[in-house]
Each structure stands twice: as structure tokens, then as C-alpha cells.
Design an enzyme around this catalytic site. Structure first.
Site, PDB file in Angstrom:
ATOM      1  N   HIS A  72       0.838  -1.207   0.000  1.00  0.00           N
ATOM      2  CA  HIS A  72       0.000   0.000   0.000  1.00  0.00           C
ATOM      3  C   HIS A  72       0.873   1.257   0.000  1.00  0.00           C
ATOM      4  CE1 HIS A  72      -4.140  -1.682   1.388  1.00  0.00           C
ATOM      5  NE2 HIS A  72      -3.551  -2.464   0.502  1.00  0.00           N
ATOM      6  N   TYR A 200      -9.527   5.316   7.372  1.00  0.00           N
ATOM      7  CA  TYR A 200      -9.745   5.632   8.792  1.00  0.00           C
ATOM      8  C   TYR A 200     -10.787   6.735   8.841  1.00  0.00           C
ATOM      9  CZ  TYR A 200      -5.336   3.266  10.098  1.00  0.00           C
ATOM     10  OH  TYR A 200      -4.326   2.352  10.319  1.00  0.00           O
ATOM     11  N   PRO A 292      -4.572   0.056  18.664  1.00  0.00           N
ATOM     12  CA  PRO A 292      -4.309  -0.416  17.298  1.00  0.00           C
ATOM     13  C   PRO A 292      -4.365   0.670  16.221  1.00  0.00           C
ATOM     14  CG  PRO A 292      -6.510  -1.061  18.005  1.00  0.00           C
ATOM     15  CD  PRO A 292      -5.847  -0.458  19.196  1.00  0.00           C
ATOM     16  N   LYS A 296       0.828  -0.319  15.124  1.00  0.00           N
ATOM     17  CA  LYS A 296       2.224  -0.463  15.563  1.00  0.00           C
ATOM     18  C   LYS A 296       2.508  -1.714  16.388  1.00  0.00           C
ATOM     19  CE  LYS A 296       4.240   3.021  13.758  1.00  0.00           C
ATOM     20  NZ  LYS A 296       3.944   2.490  12.444  1.00  0.00           N
ATOM     21  N   TYR A 384       3.871   6.359  10.415  1.00  0.00           N
ATOM     22  CA  TYR A 384       3.025   5.213  10.035  1.00  0.00           C
ATOM     23  C   TYR A 384       3.858   4.163   9.310  1.00  0.00           C
ATOM     24  CZ  TYR A 384      -1.347   2.883   8.732  1.00  0.00           C
ATOM     25  OH  TYR A 384      -2.372   1.979   8.594  1.00  0.00           O
TER      26      TYR A 384
HETATM   27  C1  PHB Z   1      -5.967  -4.457  10.449  1.00  0.00           C
HETATM   28  O1  PHB Z   1      -5.763  -4.705   9.258  1.00  0.00           O
HETATM   29  O2  PHB Z   1      -6.546  -5.268  11.199  1.00  0.00           O
HETATM   30  C2  PHB Z   1      -5.552  -3.128  10.959  1.00  0.00           C
HETATM   31  C3  PHB Z   1      -4.949  -2.229  10.109  1.00  0.00           C
HETATM   32  C4  PHB Z   1      -4.591  -0.985  10.577  1.00  0.00           C
HETATM   33  C5  PHB Z   1      -4.816  -0.644  11.897  1.00  0.00           C
HETATM   34  C6  PHB Z   1      -5.409  -1.552  12.763  1.00  0.00           C
HETATM   35  C7  PHB Z   1      -5.785  -2.803  12.290  1.00  0.00           C
HETATM   36  O3  PHB Z   1      -4.487   0.599  12.328  1.00  0.00           O
END
Ligand code: PHB
Ligand code: APR
Length: 391
Positions: A72, A200, A292, A296, A384
């Protein structure tokens, strides 16, 4: 039994450490309280920084990851119904790879089996002894018999609820913690992801995240109160709630289907200091937890293990213990930066029950600033995609 390094816990931290050490000719045993099936059934996040991919390559377990992982180049952040893209590739020239933690764990388990390195699953009542003295030992029970492993070092890779951190004298350990007043309700489904990149979302009704495991398997999360139970969330209710938080385009394109996993995870920030107690080293979730939101958790576990493995390899290679002596300090520098980033992302994107109208406006202003400021976006992208290692 005698080994050079006894590892407690067969999550990604313990397995990766075992693999890096095995490749350097250092013998280990891994003691895990659960069965391999149970370990593989835990659905966790799945976003790898480049540094994590590099470390998995070093461990010789990145072939399937390179075949199946999705690279990505950015993520999207949605506020007030509008999506804004953060272009990692353009801002910092880096990418992240979507590849589930379960897959990383499976690859590591297979690699350990191929090397015939010993693992004891369903080891009960694991306890650690004399790690401050000259003859560290780990005891466990299996099939009604008590076993003892003598070793040079013990690696505590047994997660947040594990036994190793709890075995350290309270006076020598400092811990720092924040528990957030909400959780994430997650659903896994065999449906195509709603978008090519992660979304997000900060919405009046609460945070939502659209992520994926592959082009045919999606993972979605919605923020929920900690009082909620999974049983309160039949699939239809979950999809309705997710839809109510998404932008119009995502809403129109969302493909829903039966959930194949559904769980609620609390959000917590936690750091234990230091990470070394004589011949015991803590790594991964045993030492720290991040919410989450910044993706990280796994990456931080891998970065601890990388420092620890390199420290042990130098020690056994030429007797040089300087890397081991610096383990705690080096890990903690990265850990606190990841804690800061994860806390910031969490604060930016969630609905906090006790936040007043001013606080809500400030959140909006912070997002508006992020969307107009290349410098702020660059900072997000840098954190990130992962800060560089200092080795
Ligand atoms: C996930 O793919 O489960 C995932 C991805 C990004 C995050 C948290 C979980 O910030
Ligand atoms: N004895 C033996 N094993 C134990 C004990 C114990 N007393 N307590 C816990 N364990 C095992 C758990 O069953 C688990 O398999 O230790 C393992 C710890 O694994 P994880 O919790 O996955 O932690 P870690 O390997 O540090 O991985 C960190 O996992 O939790 C996520 O967000 C986190 O992605 C990050 C990653």
C-alpha cells in the site's frame, strides 16, 4: 534440558526471535501455554512496516509474504464525509504491506518445524527462576510432569498477560498506562475490500476503519462502548453501524457478507521500563501495548526482537555484550515514539465520551490542519511507515 536461550511465548515475538537465533546457530526452546491451533485462531492486525518486512526477510520467512502481501502506497482519512489521502510514497518514499499477523505466525511456525527446533505447546504453569543470578532456569508442567530448562538467557515474549513481567520484583519495574474509554468491534468477512487502501474515519457516531487481509477478505472495525458484548452485534447491526459512519461513496460500494470472526478489543497504552532484568529480557506485548489505531503492535514487537536477536548473536559470536547492555534503552526510544504516534492517532480519530463541544472542534481543527499541511502529513507518513532503526 539445557539451551542457550529459553523463550516464553510462541506469538510473533517468540517465534521470530527463535528463528533469527536458530539461523545464527544459537539453540532455543519455545514454551507456549496454548496449542498451535489456538495461537493461529487469534485474529490480530495485519500491517507491516518496511523494517518489519526486512526483518522477516532476514529470518528467511518472507517468500509467501512477498507473493501474497499487498503493498500500500498510502491511506485515506475521512472526516465530515470527505476522504483525504495521505500519500506515503510521495511524502516519504515508503510503503506498508498488508499481510495478516496470523500468516506471519504460520510462516514462522512452519520455518521452526523445518529446522526441527524444539517448541513445547500446552506447557502449563511456566515459571522463571534465578534470572538475576548465574543459572537461569524455566520450569513448566506438561502431561502431569514438571520439567526444567537451564539456560543462559530467558526471553519474555509471553504477551501482556504473561508470567515473565509479573515475575520481576515490583520495585525494579516502572509501568505507565492509559486505558481508553471504548473498544473496537472487529468483523472479518470473505468479501472484497471496499477500497484499495485503508480508510480511517472520524464520525460523530465514532471511529471506523476499513482494512483488509486480501482482495477477497475484508476486516472492518467500529468504535464501541466497553459495555457492549459481541452477542449484542448480529452481522446486520454491525454492517448498519459501519455504513452509518462511512462516506457516501464507500457506503455505496461496501459489499457485506456473513462474518467469519467477530470480536471486541479494548484500547490500551502501556509501557514497562526497563526491558532487561539480569538475564531476562522482555519483548513485544510483554513489555508494551499500543492502541491499534497506529498499526504499531506487531511492528514494535518485531523491532524489539531484532535488537534482542542482534544483541544475542553478537554476544555468542565474539563475546561482545554492548548490544545486550543497550537493549532496553534502544527499544524504549522506539517504543515511546510509537506510543506517542498511536496515542495521537487514537486521540485524533475517536469520539471520546467526556469530550465537550470545544474538544470536538479542536479535533476537527487538528484534522483540517493535517489535510492542508504537507509537513503534518509527512510526519504522519514517517511514523506510520516506520521510523528508521539506529543500528
Ligand atoms: C488491520 O488490518 O486489522 C488493521 C490495520 C490498521 C490498523 C489496525 C488494524 O491501524
Ligand atoms: N506461559 C507460556 N506462554 C504464555 C504465557 C505463559 N504464562 N502467557 C502467555 N503466553 C503466550 C500466549 O499464549 C501467546 O501465544 O505468549 C504468547 C504471546 O503472544 P502475543 O500476545 O501475540 O504477543 P507478541 O508475540 O509479543 O506479539 C505482539 O501480537 O498482541 C499482538 O498487537 C500485538 O501485534 C502485536 C503482537
Amino acid at each position: 534440558m539445557r539451551v542457550q536461550v529459553a523463550i516464553v511465548g510462541a506469538g510473533p515475538a517468540g517465534l521470530l526471535l527463535g528463528q533469527l537465533l536458530a539461523r545464527a546457530g544459537i539453540d532455543t526452546v519455545i514454551l507456549e501455554q496454548r496449542s498451535p491451533e489456538y495461537v493461529l485462531s487469534r485474529i490480530r492486525a495485519g500491517l507491516l512496516e518496511q523494517g518489519t518486512v526486512d526483518t522477516l526477510e532476514e529470518a528467511g520467512v518472507a517468500q509467501r509474504l512477498h507473493r501474497e502481501g499487498l503493498v500500500h502506497h498510502g491511506v485515506e482519512i475521512c472526516f465530515d464525509g470527505t476522504r483525504h489521502r495521505i500519500d506515503f510514497q510521495g511524502l516519504v518514499g515508503k510503503t506498508v504491506t498488508v499481510y495478516g499477523q496470523t500468516e506471519v505466525t504460520l510462516d514462522l511456525m512452519d520455518a521452526r518445524k523445518a529446522l526441527s527446533a524444539p517448541s513445547v505447546y500446552e506447557a502449563e504453569s511456566v515459571s522463571v527462576h534465578d534470572f538475576d543470578g548465574k543459572s537461569p532456569r524455566v520450569r513448566y508442567q506438561k502431561d502431569g510432569t514438571t520439567h526444567e530448562v537451564a539456560c543462559d538467557f530467558i526471553a519474555g515474549c509471553d504477551g501482556f498477560h504473561g508470567v515473565t513481567r509479573q515475575s520481576v520484583p515490583a520495585a525494579t519495574l516502572n509501568s505507565y498506562e492509559r486505558v481508553y474509554p471504548f473498544g473496537w468491534l472487529g468483523v472479518l468477512s470473505d468479501t472484497p475490500p471496499v477500497s484499495d487502501e485503508l480508510i480511517y474515519t472520524n464520525h460523530e457516531r465514532g471511529f471506523a476503519l476499513c482494512t483488509m487481509r486480501s482482495m477477497t477478505r475484508s476486516r472492518y472495525y467500529v468504535q464501541c462502548p466497553l459495555t457492549e458484548k459481541v452477542e449484542d452485534w448480529p452481522d446486520e447491526r454491525f454492517w448498519d453501524e459501519l455504513r452509518s459512519r462511512l462516506d457516501a461513496k464507500a457506503n455505496a460500494e461496501l459489499v457485506t457478507g456473513p462474518s467469519i470472526e467477530k470480536s471486541i478489543a479494548p484500547l490500551r497504552s502501556f509501557v514497562a521500563e526497563p526491558l532487561r532484568f539480569g538475564r531476562l529480557f522482555l519483548a513485544g506485548d510483554a513489555a508494551h501495548i499500543v492502541p491499534p489505531t497506529g498499526a504499531k503492535g506487531l511492528n514494535l514487537a518485531v523491532s524489539d526482537v531484532r535488537y534482542l536477536a542482534h544483541g544475542l548473536i553478537a554476544y555468542y559470536g565474539n563475546g561482545d555484550s554492548t548490544r545486550l547492555d543497550r537493549y532496553s534503552e534502544r527499544c524504549l526510544r522506539r517504543i515511546w515514539l510509537a506510543e506517542r504516534f498511536s496515542w495521537w492517532m487514537t486521540s485524533l480519530l475517536h469520539r471520546f465520551p467526556d469530550t465537550d463541544a470545544f474538544g470536538r472542534r479542536m479535533q476537527g481543527a487538528e484534522l483540517a490542519y493535517l489535510f492542508r499541511s504537507p509537513t503534518a502529513q509527512k510526519s504522519l507518513a514517517e511514523n506510520y511507515t516506520g521510523l528508521p532503526f539506529d543500528d
